[in-house]
Design an enzyme around this catalytic site. Sequence first.
Site, PDB file in Angstrom:
ATOM      1  N   ASP A   1      18.332  46.066  72.754  1.00  0.00           N
ATOM      2  CA  ASP A   1      19.091  46.901  71.829  1.00  0.00           C
ATOM      3  C   ASP A   1      20.467  47.201  72.406  1.00  0.00           C
ATOM      4  O   ASP A   1      20.648  47.271  73.620  1.00  0.00           O
ATOM      5  CB  ASP A   1      18.339  48.180  71.470  1.00  0.00           C
ATOM      6  CG  ASP A   1      18.092  49.092  72.660  1.00  0.00           C
ATOM      7  OD1 ASP A   1      17.743  48.575  73.735  1.00  0.00           O
ATOM      8  OD2 ASP A   1      18.253  50.317  72.516  1.00  0.00           O
TER       9      ASP A   1
ATOM     10  N   HIS B   1      29.748  49.163  76.469  1.00  0.00           N
ATOM     11  CA  HIS B   1      29.940  50.143  75.398  1.00  0.00           C
ATOM     12  C   HIS B   1      31.376  50.186  74.886  1.00  0.00           C
ATOM     13  O   HIS B   1      31.706  51.034  74.044  1.00  0.00           O
ATOM     14  CB  HIS B   1      29.509  51.553  75.821  1.00  0.00           C
ATOM     15  CG  HIS B   1      28.039  51.702  76.045  1.00  0.00           C
ATOM     16  ND1 HIS B   1      27.390  52.905  75.931  1.00  0.00           N
ATOM     17  CD2 HIS B   1      27.090  50.804  76.386  1.00  0.00           C
ATOM     18  CE1 HIS B   1      26.101  52.747  76.191  1.00  0.00           C
ATOM     19  NE2 HIS B   1      25.903  51.471  76.475  1.00  0.00           N
TER      20      HIS B   1
ATOM     21  N   HIS C   1      16.576  45.578  78.170  1.00  0.00           N
ATOM     22  CA  HIS C   1      16.581  45.979  76.760  1.00  0.00           C
ATOM     23  C   HIS C   1      17.508  45.079  75.961  1.00  0.00           C
ATOM     24  O   HIS C   1      18.594  44.698  76.427  1.00  0.00           O
ATOM     25  CB  HIS C   1      17.007  47.444  76.608  1.00  0.00           C
ATOM     26  CG  HIS C   1      18.398  47.748  77.061  1.00  0.00           C
ATOM     27  ND1 HIS C   1      19.485  47.736  76.206  1.00  0.00           N
ATOM     28  CD2 HIS C   1      18.889  48.082  78.278  1.00  0.00           C
ATOM     29  CE1 HIS C   1      20.578  48.056  76.885  1.00  0.00           C
ATOM     30  NE2 HIS C   1      20.251  48.270  78.145  1.00  0.00           N
TER      31      HIS C   1
ATOM     32  N   ASP D   1      25.695  44.721  78.806  1.00  0.00           N
ATOM     33  CA  ASP D   1      24.690  45.790  78.693  1.00  0.00           C
ATOM     34  C   ASP D   1      23.775  45.548  77.520  1.00  0.00           C
ATOM     35  O   ASP D   1      23.989  46.089  76.447  1.00  0.00           O
ATOM     36  CB  ASP D   1      25.404  47.144  78.566  1.00  0.00           C
ATOM     37  CG  ASP D   1      24.451  48.312  78.661  1.00  0.00           C
ATOM     38  OD1 ASP D   1      23.315  48.127  79.119  1.00  0.00           O
ATOM     39  OD2 ASP D   1      24.845  49.419  78.262  1.00  0.00           O
TER      40      ASP D   1
ATOM     41  N   GLU E   1      16.223  51.368  74.666  1.00  0.00           N
ATOM     42  CA  GLU E   1      16.893  51.960  75.821  1.00  0.00           C
ATOM     43  C   GLU E   1      18.140  52.732  75.410  1.00  0.00           C
ATOM     44  O   GLU E   1      18.441  53.778  75.982  1.00  0.00           O
ATOM     45  CB  GLU E   1      17.257  50.865  76.830  1.00  0.00           C
ATOM     46  CG  GLU E   1      17.531  51.382  78.230  1.00  0.00           C
ATOM     47  CD  GLU E   1      18.984  51.800  78.469  1.00  0.00           C
ATOM     48  OE1 GLU E   1      19.253  52.406  79.516  1.00  0.00           O
ATOM     49  OE2 GLU E   1      19.841  51.501  77.598  1.00  0.00           O
ATOM     50  N   GLU E   2      18.853  52.212  74.423  1.00  0.00           N
ATOM     51  CA  GLU E   2      20.073  52.877  73.961  1.00  0.00           C
ATOM     52  C   GLU E   2      19.777  53.974  72.942  1.00  0.00           C
ATOM     53  O   GLU E   2      20.680  54.692  72.521  1.00  0.00           O
ATOM     54  CB  GLU E   2      21.036  51.858  73.342  1.00  0.00           C
ATOM     55  CG  GLU E   2      21.467  50.731  74.264  1.00  0.00           C
ATOM     56  CD  GLU E   2      22.417  51.183  75.367  1.00  0.00           C
ATOM     57  OE1 GLU E   2      22.643  52.406  75.502  1.00  0.00           O
ATOM     58  OE2 GLU E   2      22.915  50.314  76.103  1.00  0.00           O
TER      59      GLU E   2
ATOM     60  N   GLU F   1      20.264  45.874  84.572  1.00  0.00           N
ATOM     61  CA  GLU F   1      21.396  46.663  84.088  1.00  0.00           C
ATOM     62  C   GLU F   1      22.681  46.281  84.832  1.00  0.00           C
ATOM     63  O   GLU F   1      22.632  45.815  85.979  1.00  0.00           O
ATOM     64  CB  GLU F   1      21.126  48.157  84.293  1.00  0.00           C
ATOM     65  CG  GLU F   1      20.081  48.744  83.363  1.00  0.00           C
ATOM     66  CD  GLU F   1      20.622  49.025  81.971  1.00  0.00           C
ATOM     67  OE1 GLU F   1      21.793  48.700  81.692  1.00  0.00           O
ATOM     68  OE2 GLU F   1      19.847  49.562  81.146  1.00  0.00           O
TER      69      GLU F   1
END
Length: 393
Positions: free
Chosen positions: A77, A361, A75, A108, A143-144, A172
């Site tokens: 995003d 994150h 992903h 990520d 995905e997020e 991931e």
Amino acid sequence: MTDMQDIAVSLAQDLIRCPSVTPAEGGALQLLQERLEGAGFSVQRLTFSDTDTPDVENLFASIGHGAPHFVFAGHTDVVPAGATADWSHGPFDGVIDAGLLYGRGAVDMKGGIAAFAAAALAFVAERGTDFGGTISFLITGDEEGPAVNGTVKLLDWARAQGHVFDACIVGEPTNPVRLGDAIKIGRRGSLSGIVAVTGIQGHVAYPHLAHNPIPNLLRLLAALQALKLDEGNARFEPSNLEIVNLEVGNAAFNVIPARAEARFNIRYNDEWTLDGLKAKVTAVIEAAADRSCDWSLEFRRDASESFLTRDDRLIEGLADAVEAETGQRPDLSTGGGTSDARFIKDYCPVVEFGLVGQTMHKVDECVAVVDLKRLAAIYRRFLDGYFPVAGAE
């Protein structure tokens, strides 16, 4: 291999510079499309929609012919960066400082995408398009976010187009401490719910004219908290239920509220099915509620089943590549949260392997440049083993 590794680093920088905060595309898919089409990949961009969720752009790219059909998934995003002033370098600047590449998505998982894209590009540049199979990319921008208009619908679309996948790696960030620590070969499932109790609003000085829902809700939550789901097994950690939010919506000190609710999440292993777990939670609440308790229970639609991948060609091939590049044999893990692998497992065997996830994150999310280069080398070594040269031993 140096050129491939340098491409992985520069592509990761360019992807980070695309502000693709979910669900915005931010230029990241356009960048990938241009790079992949330039190398001969067939690329399609697809936007999916649904009620009460934002439209999401996705990308499917493919090269080669026939089986086996191998897929890289990921992903573009990312989660919001938070306060830019808190970052050592701009979250979307892609700065390299002291051997670390900084930026939202560095681990990520724009770094993972850059590594497998660089590996695939180098593989195709050397082997051409007649390498004895097909390589595809499944890239989502959801995905997020709600995970409604991304991988789920992209997989459905691919099946409708006649694509049959044989194996998949999701890039991931799976490694807890150092690159090579772990391959995720499965995941626990996830079930979220809201339990609510309705009462009668009133003045605290006249409780006989009201009915406070909070004591009843606390009794239901105590029953859920006391629930021991299982002991785990050789494949998975024990299942756990966590209360994650309490909400009454009452700021006054002299008002008995009319409603109280709590949100919970369960991460569960393969001792349970989704339907069996829902039935268990419902039964626990029913048993804890007395006749005065007007309760309701809602399970969220984003629930996922646990899964375990058993595919020696995929798992051992990737483990061999990791060991060859890092010097250590990775553990085969089922820990951690969920990912889009939970959707892909219904279409083909899937594992996850990417960068070290310690900064994902977080403010100052970053990846060691050396790790990014080694990850590209691991993916390339895996492709060489998965698609051996005809006649090679």
